[in-house]
Design a protein around this motif. Structure first.
Motif, mmCIF file in Angstrom:
data_model
loop_
_atom_site.group_PDB
_atom_site.id
_atom_site.type_symbol
_atom_site.label_atom_id
_atom_site.label_comp_id
_atom_site.label_asym_id
_atom_site.label_seq_id
_atom_site.Cartn_x
_atom_site.Cartn_y
_atom_site.Cartn_z
ATOM 1 N N GLU A 33 0.838 -1.206 0.000
ATOM 2 C CA GLU A 33 0.000 0.000 0.000
ATOM 3 C C GLU A 33 0.874 1.258 0.000
ATOM 4 N N ASN A 35 -0.960 4.414 -0.089
ATOM 5 C CA ASN A 35 -1.863 5.457 0.401
ATOM 6 C C ASN A 35 -1.465 5.827 1.840
ATOM 7 N N TYR A 49 -9.770 10.680 10.212
ATOM 8 C CA TYR A 49 -9.772 9.403 10.942
ATOM 9 C C TYR A 49 -9.039 9.569 12.269
ATOM 10 N N PRO A 56 -8.366 -2.622 3.348
ATOM 11 C CA PRO A 56 -9.513 -3.544 3.377
ATOM 12 C C PRO A 56 -9.117 -5.001 3.653
ATOM 13 N N PHE A 90 -15.175 -10.711 0.436
ATOM 14 C CA PHE A 90 -15.360 -9.821 1.580
ATOM 15 C C PHE A 90 -16.353 -8.731 1.210
ATOM 16 N N THR A 91 -17.178 -8.356 2.180
ATOM 17 C CA THR A 91 -18.052 -7.190 2.030
ATOM 18 C C THR A 91 -17.743 -6.253 3.191
ATOM 19 N N TRP A 92 -17.395 -5.004 2.848
ATOM 20 C CA TRP A 92 -16.984 -4.036 3.864
ATOM 21 C C TRP A 92 -18.064 -2.980 4.073
ATOM 22 N N PRO A 95 -14.358 1.578 6.591
ATOM 23 C CA PRO A 95 -12.963 1.295 6.959
ATOM 24 C C PRO A 95 -12.814 1.110 8.472
ATOM 25 N N ARG B 63 -5.954 -3.438 -3.910
ATOM 26 C CA ARG B 63 -5.206 -2.186 -3.996
ATOM 27 C C ARG B 63 -5.509 -1.474 -5.323
ATOM 28 N N THR B 66 -9.106 -0.095 -4.881
ATOM 29 C CA THR B 66 -9.264 1.059 -3.981
ATOM 30 C C THR B 66 -8.524 2.282 -4.524
ATOM 31 N N GLY B 71 -9.768 5.518 -2.692
ATOM 32 C CA GLY B 71 -9.430 5.256 -1.293
ATOM 33 C C GLY B 71 -10.218 4.117 -0.679
ATOM 34 N N PRO B 72 -9.773 3.676 0.520
ATOM 35 C CA PRO B 72 -10.330 2.463 1.129
ATOM 36 C C PRO B 72 -11.786 2.591 1.566
ATOM 37 N N ALA B 73 -12.286 3.820 1.714
ATOM 38 C CA ALA B 73 -13.687 3.970 2.134
ATOM 39 C C ALA B 73 -14.661 3.678 0.995
ATOM 40 N N ILE B 75 -14.514 1.050 -1.358
ATOM 41 C CA ILE B 75 -14.711 -0.328 -1.813
ATOM 42 C C ILE B 75 -15.803 -0.957 -0.944
ATOM 43 N N GLU B 76 -16.767 -1.612 -1.582
ATOM 44 C CA GLU B 76 -17.863 -2.242 -0.826
ATOM 45 C C GLU B 76 -17.707 -3.744 -0.745
ATOM 46 N N SER B 77 -17.225 -4.360 -1.829
ATOM 47 C CA SER B 77 -17.043 -5.811 -1.781
ATOM 48 C C SER B 77 -16.008 -6.237 -2.816
#
Lengths: 146, 129
Positions: A33, A35, A49, A56, A90-92, A95, B63, B66, B71-73, B75-77
């Protein structure tokens, strides 16, 4: 020999994992990563944050701690020598940030057999301290020669 | 948040894992299966050499997704199938296209190494706006 499906629906004791800043950074570096949200807590704070944001796929870290021992459950009976990880979902919901505690619930969702292969599907539901689900996982393990 | 249009490609991600990457990923992830770190063990169980962790390869797909999504916020699945084997010291290319673009965009993604797909049929959903 047919697969034993008696473990379908089995649930295991949940486990709690405390997400730490340095562990998040270690994982972020290992997966490449770039970022700064994952690597620099000042940058993460500037973005709103509380601390570094877990990538993720960090879900693997806090889920595995609870799930991995359950893969050896004798009632499930997977032959590890012949097992490969066949698929993953996976489902998020949002964060996850260093400083949180995540509790993961593990269950056996399905066990089936096709063409001499066993398909073992585990479901994981990971929740934050307020009980909200943050990540669900579906793990498919494939065992040849069942 | 990024804006996705149907049929568009996401930026390619190229990465070459070094020889000791699987050792670092084992430590970072807690997956110490020796097929990823011990060449003697790997060849004893019939593999050509040590192989990459499938979940590390999935992380490269995550990666790429996203980064494309802002950014990481966003991505849902992500759902993948692991096929074939990935190896250290060879370049991996992650590429993807937008299948559907509504409030959520659906992306089809693959990861290839040496012309073979090591992650196939990957489907990601991301916020679109």
């Amino acid at each position: 020999m047919p697969v034993n499906t008696s473990a379908i629906g089995k649930t295991f004791a949940p486990g709690t994992y405390a997400v730490g800043r340095e562990k998040v950074k270690e994982f972020a570096n290992a997966v490449g990563e770039t970022n700064p949200l994952h690597l620099d807590h000042e940058a993460a704070r500037a973005a709103g944050y509380d601390d570094v944001v877990a990538p993720p796929m960090f879900a693997v870290v806090f889920i595995s701690q609870t799930m991995t021992p359950t893969l050896f459950d004798p009632e499930v009976g997977m032959n590890f020598a012949m097992m490969v990880h066949g698929g993953q979902k996976f489902t998020w919901a949002r964060p996850i940030v260093a400083g949180e505690e995540i509790t993961t619930h593990v269950s056996v969702k399905d066990i089936t057999e096709k063409d001499g292969k066993g398909f073992y599907v585990y479901e994981t539901i990971s929740k934050d301290e307020s009980g909200e689900t943050v990540v669900t996982g579906e793990w498919t393990f494939l065992v040849r020669g069942v | 948040m990024a804006t996705f249009e149907q049929g568009a490609a996401i930026p390619e991600l190229k990465v070459t894992p070094d020889r000791f990457l699987p050792v670092r990923y084992a430590g970072a992830s807690g997956d110490f299966n020796p097929i990823h770190t011990d060449k003697e063990y790997a060849t004893m169980v019939g593999l050509p050499s040590t192989i990459l962790h499938g979940l590390w390869s999935m992380a490269q797909v995550a990666r790429a997704v996203t980064d494309a999504a802002g950014g990481p916020a966003n991505i849902e699945s992500l759902e993948v199938q692991f096929r074939g084997m990935g190896f250290p010291e060879k370049e991996i290319t992650v590429s993807g296209t937008v299948r559907e673009a509504g409030e959520v965009a659906t992306l089809d993604v693959v990861a290839e190494q040496d012309g073979k797909q090591i992650i196939r049929n990957a489907v990601a959903t991301v916020k679109n706006g």
